[in-house]
Motif scaffolding. Sequence first.
Motif, PDB file in Angstrom:
ATOM      1  N   LYS A 131       0.841  -1.200   0.115  1.00  0.00           N
ATOM      2  CA  LYS A 131       0.015   0.008  -0.129  1.00  0.00           C
ATOM      3  C   LYS A 131       0.938   1.406  -0.041  1.00  0.00           C
ATOM      4  CE  LYS A 131      -4.058   2.211   2.239  1.00  0.00           C
ATOM      5  NZ  LYS A 131      -3.580   3.473   2.244  1.00  0.00           N
ATOM      6  N   SER A 133       3.657   1.741  -1.197  1.00  0.00           N
ATOM      7  CA  SER A 133       4.203   1.912  -2.834  1.00  0.00           C
ATOM      8  C   SER A 133       2.916   2.726  -3.666  1.00  0.00           C
ATOM      9  CB  SER A 133       4.879   0.869  -3.196  1.00  0.00           C
ATOM     10  OG  SER A 133       6.068   0.374  -2.446  1.00  0.00           O
ATOM     11  N   ILE A 134       1.878   2.050  -3.502  1.00  0.00           N
ATOM     12  CA  ILE A 134       0.741   2.375  -4.480  1.00  0.00           C
ATOM     13  C   ILE A 134       0.503   3.916  -4.166  1.00  0.00           C
ATOM     14  CG2 ILE A 134      -1.440   1.781  -4.947  1.00  0.00           C
ATOM     15  CD1 ILE A 134      -0.785  -1.221  -4.529  1.00  0.00           C
ATOM     16  N   ASP A 135       0.450   4.003  -2.870  1.00  0.00           N
ATOM     17  CA  ASP A 135      -0.103   5.374  -2.436  1.00  0.00           C
ATOM     18  C   ASP A 135       0.799   6.442  -2.916  1.00  0.00           C
ATOM     19  OD1 ASP A 135      -2.531   4.360  -1.259  1.00  0.00           O
ATOM     20  OD2 ASP A 135      -1.534   4.513   0.826  1.00  0.00           O
ATOM     21  N   MET A 137       2.866   6.131  -5.612  1.00  0.00           N
ATOM     22  CA  MET A 137       2.611   6.158  -6.943  1.00  0.00           C
ATOM     23  C   MET A 137       1.588   7.191  -7.413  1.00  0.00           C
ATOM     24  SD  MET A 137       4.287   5.077  -9.538  1.00  0.00           S
ATOM     25  CE  MET A 137       4.050   6.870 -10.249  1.00  0.00           C
ATOM     26  N   SER A 138       0.472   7.195  -6.507  1.00  0.00           N
ATOM     27  CA  SER A 138      -0.591   8.076  -6.889  1.00  0.00           C
ATOM     28  C   SER A 138      -0.328   9.418  -6.340  1.00  0.00           C
ATOM     29  CB  SER A 138      -2.063   7.203  -5.866  1.00  0.00           C
ATOM     30  OG  SER A 138      -2.194   6.126  -6.057  1.00  0.00           O
ATOM     31  N   GLU A 139       0.258   9.549  -5.367  1.00  0.00           N
ATOM     32  CA  GLU A 139       0.802  11.076  -5.062  1.00  0.00           C
ATOM     33  C   GLU A 139       1.902  11.723  -6.226  1.00  0.00           C
ATOM     34  OE1 GLU A 139      -0.102  13.093  -2.649  1.00  0.00           O
ATOM     35  OE2 GLU A 139      -1.534  11.688  -2.366  1.00  0.00           O
ATOM     36  N   ARG A 141       1.569  10.951  -9.495  1.00  0.00           N
ATOM     37  CA  ARG A 141       0.891  11.115 -10.708  1.00  0.00           C
ATOM     38  C   ARG A 141      -0.103  12.565 -10.085  1.00  0.00           C
ATOM     39  NH1 ARG A 141       0.217   6.936 -14.285  1.00  0.00           N
ATOM     40  NH2 ARG A 141       0.967   4.913 -13.488  1.00  0.00           N
ATOM     41  N   LYS A 142      -0.487  12.745  -9.243  1.00  0.00           N
ATOM     42  CA  LYS A 142      -1.227  13.882  -8.866  1.00  0.00           C
ATOM     43  C   LYS A 142      -0.414  15.128  -8.765  1.00  0.00           C
ATOM     44  CE  LYS A 142      -4.597  11.773  -5.476  1.00  0.00           C
ATOM     45  NZ  LYS A 142      -5.000  11.750  -4.302  1.00  0.00           N
ATOM     46  N   SER A 145       0.244  16.039 -12.583  1.00  0.00           N
ATOM     47  CA  SER A 145      -0.890  16.203 -13.322  1.00  0.00           C
ATOM     48  C   SER A 145      -0.704  17.240 -14.405  1.00  0.00           C
ATOM     49  CB  SER A 145      -2.087  16.182 -12.398  1.00  0.00           C
ATOM     50  OG  SER A 145      -1.946  17.440 -11.749  1.00  0.00           O
ATOM     51  N   GLY A 156       0.916  -0.456  -8.840  1.00  0.00           N
ATOM     52  CA  GLY A 156      -0.341   0.111  -8.765  1.00  0.00           C
ATOM     53  C   GLY A 156      -1.022  -0.214 -10.201  1.00  0.00           C
ATOM     54  N   GLU A 382      -1.451   2.610 -21.245  1.00  0.00           N
ATOM     55  CA  GLU A 382      -0.550   3.777 -20.614  1.00  0.00           C
ATOM     56  C   GLU A 382       0.618   3.191 -20.373  1.00  0.00           C
ATOM     57  OE1 GLU A 382      -0.355   6.524 -16.684  1.00  0.00           O
ATOM     58  OE2 GLU A 382      -2.133   5.228 -17.213  1.00  0.00           O
TER      59      GLU A 382
END
Length: 822
Positions: A131, A133-135, A137-139, A141-142, A145, A156, A382
Amino acid sequence: MENKSQDNNIMKKISTFIVDKRQGFFLLFIVAIIYCIISIPKVSINNDITTYLPANSETRLGLNVMHKEFTTFGTASVMVANISYDQAEEISKKIKEIKGVSSVDFDNSSKHFKSASALFDITFDGQEKDKVSIDAMSEIRKMLSGYDFYVSSTVGVDNAKILAKEMTSILVIAVIIILGVLLFTSKTYMEIPVLIIVFAVAAVLNMGTNYLLGTISFITNAIAIVLQLALAIDYAVVLCHRYTEEREIKEPREATIAALSKGAIEIGSSSLTAIVSLAALMFMQFRLGYDMGIVMIKAIACSLVSVLLLMPGLLMLFHKGIDKTGHRNFVPAIDFIGKLANKTRYVVPLLFIPLLITTFYLSRQTEFAFGQKDIPTIRQNETQIADQKIKETFGQPNILAVVVPSGNYEKEGELLKALSKIKHVTAVTGLGNIKVGDYVLTDKMTPRMFAELTNMDINDTRLLYAAYSLEHEEYGYLVNEFNNRSVTLYEMFMYAYQKVQEGYVTLPSDTRENLDEIHKQLVMATKQLQGKNYSRMVIKLDLPEDSKETFEYLPTVRKVVSEFYKENTFLVGESINNHDLATSFEVDDIVISVLTLLFVVFVLLFTFKSAGLPILLVTTIQGSIWINFAIQALSHNRVHFISYLIVSAIQMGATINYAIFITNRYLVAKKHMSISEAINEAVNGAFPTIMTSGSILSSTGILIGLLSSDPVISAIGSCLGRGTIISIFLVLFVLPQILLLGDIIIEKTRFTLQVDTYQKVQSGNVRLDGHIRGYVSGMINANIKGDLKGKIDAVIDSQNTSIEHIDETESTAQEEKNQDET
């Protein structure tokens, strides 16, 4: 004839039982469907394709060691385009501050900044599925943006989920196309819902029973339902067409029984060729073949069960609607093909022979891929787009892991130096060359050197070294040359940090912070590179991951490693994986080709009871496979080896049925007409079935090729779609000529025993007792017993048939007796 009659009676009894007990079968299917719907979410999907490698392959052995010994943290390569270097530095700082990011590798070299694009190599605090690492990675990307950025990472990313979504779209479009085909080739509109219900039930049964297999691959899970639809829909079509034919002269119940008793053997024989071809996949060393083979065989079995046990009840249930919604036949007659076959029977087969030889040679020139990154697909996801962009700008790194026995840091350091000097090696990383200040982790350090590195007091450092010697029972150092005592930086640092944590050593706050930072780096490095029994080194090559040049280069790396470690060493990486696959492919290609041909020929041998006919049919379809991959070779596009093996098996197993449909009708028709007329009737009679099945399989394949981003599945679709079209063409425009020219071979190689016959022409009143074939005021081919008025011109079985003249009085008396009995 008696055996055949008995077989027919048995089939009729079984069919009667199925039709009359349809309510019971409905109940059984309802129970099975409920069970399968509950089971579908419980099916375990395997996303790791490497688990299907042979157990003794280097990649499999090396991965097993790595999973047990090391932690592989999640990583990501992020490229941000159209920015300045100052902007890139600012982005790098922001990424480092994100929670869950362990490190960011970025500098002003061409490896990380080029053509107004920056490449950030990111390592996370957790593994790719964690989790944290996935979180993180999401940050990232944000945060990016507002930029033109591309992310190449498995963190992710759920490939199975992406693939399932694509296949759902493909399935929806395929169903629409299939409905259009069925509307065109059906005889009544109401039979279409029956066909859809049967297939839906078969699909649910297959997906639910996957639970019983334990685990299936994500590739098999994604493609099975679409292939099942394309391969097995014609079984239901055959039974449906049989029913509508019988319904013209019989009541619904009798029509259904007759259709099932006549169609069951035809459907069973048709499905058997597909089953044996798929069974050949199960003999592959690469066990993905077994996984796909067993699931697809089960899919065909579920389809057969649904057609033979469920569909008769549905035909009875919907018979009123079927009767009321009949429409004219939209399938055109194709008499021109039969006429063309008769005119070109001596030309086409002769032209086909050099075509076979040429396409066989060209098909062997097909370039195969064993990895997936270098295979272009029409649709790209992607990650594929990001990989391509990064490759175009910065190149594609080829990373290998070298796993060796642990415990000797000096030897590891020497190996790292030796590896770094090899041609094509651009970087080497291991505990023996990770720097801390001006030193590497395997450097041996005296107390003074360690104190200078860590800013510790020299006296505290000496005490630390003394305690280390005591715990390791190295008492000699406590008396002699204590100040020259040397311990590897890695060992001493981890010991010092342990004592600080336990409270035995007190450090100033700034020294403590420095120690904590170094410790964090060491822990990350240790988890990735140091195990209980093995050490791991990472090398980067400037060679492609999947190429002959790379495969030939790998022994060079192995030779250098063997100079330091004689045994228990492993190379792991995409290139090693691809090389293992290439090695197994050399065997699998031969095994599948030979077994597929043998299995199919075996089935045809006993279906047609002729040694020559199976060779003619298999040659035609094998020719279509060679033409298919000759086109692939001429396009100079690489195809994944798995796609090639699967398509070769499926194309043979599925499209051989088209040849069987025509051949069956030809053999029946030529019993009562010339072979020229028989071939015309056979092609016309089989065309609707070939049209239905072939258009469904080819359109479904083309759809998969266009809409799937997975290189393996996309290639399966495009090659299967193209191959099906080629098979249809050869079956319609080459096979008829081969059957006409090879008719003498068919007859000479029959297994059935020929009996003495003679031609008899007789007129007047005749009593018949036995089997004859010919015209008796019309064509007759049957076992008959009775009196006949008229003219006989027929072939007589001299051993089992008797003919005697009867006078007019006896004949008239017999007629009056028959009328009285009536």
